[in-house]
Write an enzyme that holds these catalytic residues in place. Structure first.
Site, PDB file in Angstrom:
ATOM      1  CG  HIS A  14      -2.200  -1.005   3.788  1.00 50.21           C
ATOM      2  ND1 HIS A  14      -3.131  -0.400   2.957  1.00 50.21           N
ATOM      3  CD2 HIS A  14      -1.223  -1.462   2.965  1.00 50.21           C
ATOM      4  CE1 HIS A  14      -2.726  -0.510   1.700  1.00 50.21           C
ATOM      5  NE2 HIS A  14      -1.561  -1.134   1.678  1.00 50.21           N
ATOM      6  CG  HIS A  16       2.400  -4.374   0.952  1.00 42.65           C
ATOM      7  ND1 HIS A  16       1.581  -5.203   0.213  1.00 42.65           N
ATOM      8  CD2 HIS A  16       1.746  -3.185   1.033  1.00 42.65           C
ATOM      9  CE1 HIS A  16       0.491  -4.540  -0.153  1.00 42.65           C
ATOM     10  NE2 HIS A  16       0.559  -3.306   0.333  1.00 42.65           N
ATOM     11  CG  HIS A 194      -4.069  -2.784  -2.072  1.00 43.46           C
ATOM     12  ND1 HIS A 194      -3.964  -3.789  -1.157  1.00 43.46           N
ATOM     13  CD2 HIS A 194      -2.943  -2.026  -1.938  1.00 43.46           C
ATOM     14  CE1 HIS A 194      -2.820  -3.648  -0.479  1.00 43.46           C
ATOM     15  NE2 HIS A 194      -2.181  -2.586  -0.943  1.00 43.46           N
ATOM     16  CD  GLU A 197      -2.083   2.260  -4.230  1.00 42.04           C
ATOM     17  OE1 GLU A 197      -2.371   1.092  -4.532  1.00 42.04           O
ATOM     18  OE2 GLU A 197      -0.944   2.610  -3.872  1.00 42.04           O
ATOM     19  CG  ASP A 275       1.353   0.803   1.011  1.00 39.36           C
ATOM     20  OD1 ASP A 275       1.082  -0.402   1.037  1.00 39.36           O
ATOM     21  OD2 ASP A 275       1.100   1.529   0.024  1.00 39.36           O
ATOM     22  CG  ASP A 276       5.019  -1.041   0.031  1.00 36.15           C
ATOM     23  OD1 ASP A 276       5.110  -2.269   0.155  1.00 36.15           O
ATOM     24  OD2 ASP A 276       4.049  -0.487  -0.521  1.00 36.15           O
TER      25      ASP A 276
HETATM   26  N1  HPA Z   1      -0.581  -0.930  -3.935  1.00 38.28           N
HETATM   27  C1  HPA Z   1      -0.666  -2.060  -4.637  1.00 38.28           C
HETATM   28  N2  HPA Z   1       0.193  -3.046  -4.488  1.00 38.28           N
HETATM   29  C2  HPA Z   1       1.171  -2.919  -3.587  1.00 38.28           C
HETATM   30  C3  HPA Z   1       1.290  -1.775  -2.834  1.00 38.28           C
HETATM   31  C4  HPA Z   1       0.361  -0.727  -3.010  1.00 38.28           C
HETATM   32  O1  HPA Z   1       0.368   0.328  -2.371  1.00 38.28           O
HETATM   33  N3  HPA Z   1       2.375  -1.962  -2.040  1.00 38.28           N
HETATM   34  C5  HPA Z   1       2.863  -3.179  -2.304  1.00 38.28           C
HETATM   35  N4  HPA Z   1       2.132  -3.774  -3.254  1.00 38.28           N
HETATM   36 ZN    ZN Z   2      -0.518  -1.590  -0.016  1.00 35.42          ZN
END
Ligand code: HPA
Ligand code: ZN
Length: 332
Positions: A14, A16, A194, A197, A275-276
Site C-alpha cells: 500500500h 501511492h 480503500h 479508513e 501509504d504516502d
Molecule cells: N486514502 C485515500 N486516498 C489516498 C490515500 C489514502 O490514505 N493516500 C493517497 N490517496
Molecule cells: Zn492509501
C-alpha cells in the site's frame, strides 16, 4: 528489535507513488517545469504538512502532484522511492498510481505508466526488487470517468496487475463503482479498495460484497463490528494497514491508540505499509519502529506482519515461497 526490523526483507502493498514525492524533488520539478507551488522553502512545505483528516491531506497531495509532467519526472519519482526500498530492505513492492490526477491536467496515461514502469524495470535489474503496478480510481470523481480510465488502461494491460479505489472516502461509497469494478474483474485485473479508513464498516461490506475485492486498504474501522471481524478472520482477507498515515490523518489520536495489535491478536491477516511516506513522516521501517515502540510488538508479531505481506501479495507462488523462506530465517 530495531535491528531486526531493519534487516528483515519486506514487502510493501500500500504505497501511492505520488505520495512518495519528497519536497526536494517537488521543488526541483516545479522549477524545471515552471509550475507554481504554494511554498517558498522546504521548511514551508514541512509546516504545511499538518493534517486534520483525510481531505486536508488530499488537497495538499494533489497540489504537489501538479509538478509531475514528463515521463522522466515519473521515472525520477519512482526511482527515488526505489532507493528508499533499498534503504528499508523492501524486496517486493506493489505500488498505486492515480492516472486521473494526471490525465485531468493533460498528462497522458502513457507518459505516467511508461515512466513508472521503466524505473521499476531498472529497479529489478539493478537491485533485484520485484514489483507490481495497481491503478486507482479517484472516488470523488464519477463512475463514468473511472470507466473511461479503465478503457485507457486496457491498452497497458500487461503493465497493470490490478485496480483500486482511493481519494475522499466519506460520501463516496464502494457501491458507486460497482460497474467499473465488474468490468475490471472481467478483464482479469486483481481488485483492491480503500475502505474503512475513515468511513464505517458498511463501506467495507460493500467493498467485499459489491466490488469483490481481494484486499482491503486500511480497514482499521473493522473493529467496530464483531461480525465483520469474525468474517475477516475466517476468510483471512488481507488488510493493508498504514500506521503513520492513520496517526497523521487523525484516524487515531496517538500511536498508543492504534488498533493494529488488537487486529493482529484477533487473528486478522494484517500488514504494515507506508501509504504516502513523503507526507506522513517516514517510510516502511519507521512505521514498524513506531509500532514497536508504542504497542510493544514482539519479535513474533513483527515477523508475522512481514510474512502476511508476502502471503497477501500478488506475486506468483514460487517466488512467494522463496521470499517467505528468507523471512523464516529470522524466526525463533
Ligand atoms: N486514502 C485515500 N486516498 C489516498 C490515500 C489514502 O490514505 N493516500 C493517497 N490517496
Ligand atoms: Zn492509501
Amino acid at each position: 528489535m530495531i535491528d531486526l526490523i531493519e534487516k528483515l526483507p519486506k514487502a510493501e502493498l500500500h504505497l501511492h507513488i505520488e505520495g512518495s514525492l519528497e519536497p526536494e524533488l517537488m521543488f526541483k520539478l516545479a522549477k524545471k517545469n515552471n509550475i507554481e507551488i504554494p511554498y517558498k522553502t522546504i521548511d514551508d512545505v514541512k509546516k504545511a504538512y499538518e493534517f486534520s483528516n483525510l481531505q486536508s491531506f488530499l488537497d495538499i497531495y494533489y497540489a504537489g502532484a501538479n509538478v509531475l509532467i514528463s515521463k522522466e519526472d515519473f521515472y525520477d519519482l519512482t526511482w527515488e522511492y526505489i532507493l528508499k526500498c533499498v534503504d528499508n530492505n523492501i524486496i517486493h513492492t506493489e505500488i498505486f498510481f492515480d492516472p486521473q490526477t494526471h490525465t485531468s491536467r493533460g498528462v497522458s496515461f502513457e507518459t505516467v505508466i511508461s515512466g513508472i514502469k521503466e524505473a521499476l524495470e531498472d529497479a529489478n535489474k539493478k537491485f533485484g526488487i520485484t514489483s507490481q503496478i495497481i491503478m486507482c480510481f479517484l472516488r470523488h470523481l464519477s463512475q463514468e470517468d473511472a470507466l473511461k480510465t479503465l478503457d485507457e488502461a486496457l491498452n497497458f494491460k500487461d503493465d497493470i496487475i490490478g485496480v483500486g479505489l482511493d481519494s475522499s472516502e466519506l460520501g463516496n461509497p464502494p457501491s458507486k463503482f460497482e460497474k467499473v469494478f465488474k468490468k475490471a474483474q472481467e478483464n482479469g485485473f486483481k481488485l483492491v479498495a480503500h475502505a474503512g479508513e475513515e468511513a464505517d464498516v458498511l463501506y467495507i461490506y460493500e467493498a467485499l460484497d459489491l466490488l469483490h475485492i481481494q484486499r482491503i486498504d486500511h480497514g482499521v474501522q473493522s473493529i467496530k463490528s464483531d461480525e465483520l471481524m469474525q468474517r475477516l478472520k475466517d476468510e483471512q482477507i488481507p488488510l493493508t494497514v498504514c500506521p503513520n498515515s492513520n496517526i497523521e490523518l487523525k484516524v487515531f489520536e496517538n500511536y498508543k491508540e492504534h488498533n493494529i495489535k488488537k487486529l493482529l491478536d484477533f487473528g486478522l491477516n494484517v500488514t504494515v505499509n507506508s501509504d504516502d511516506p513523503a507526507y506522513f513522516k517516514g517510510y516502511l521501517n519507521q512505521n514498524f519502529i513506531n509500532l514497536y515502540e508504542n504497542l510493544e510488538l514482539s519479535k513474533e508479531d513483527i515477523v508475522k506482519l512481514v510474512k502476511n505481506s508476502f502471503n497477501s501479495s500478488f506475486i506468483e507462488d514460487e517466488l512467494k515461497q522463496k521470499y517467505i523462506k528468507e523471512v523464516k530465517l529470522y524466526e525463533g
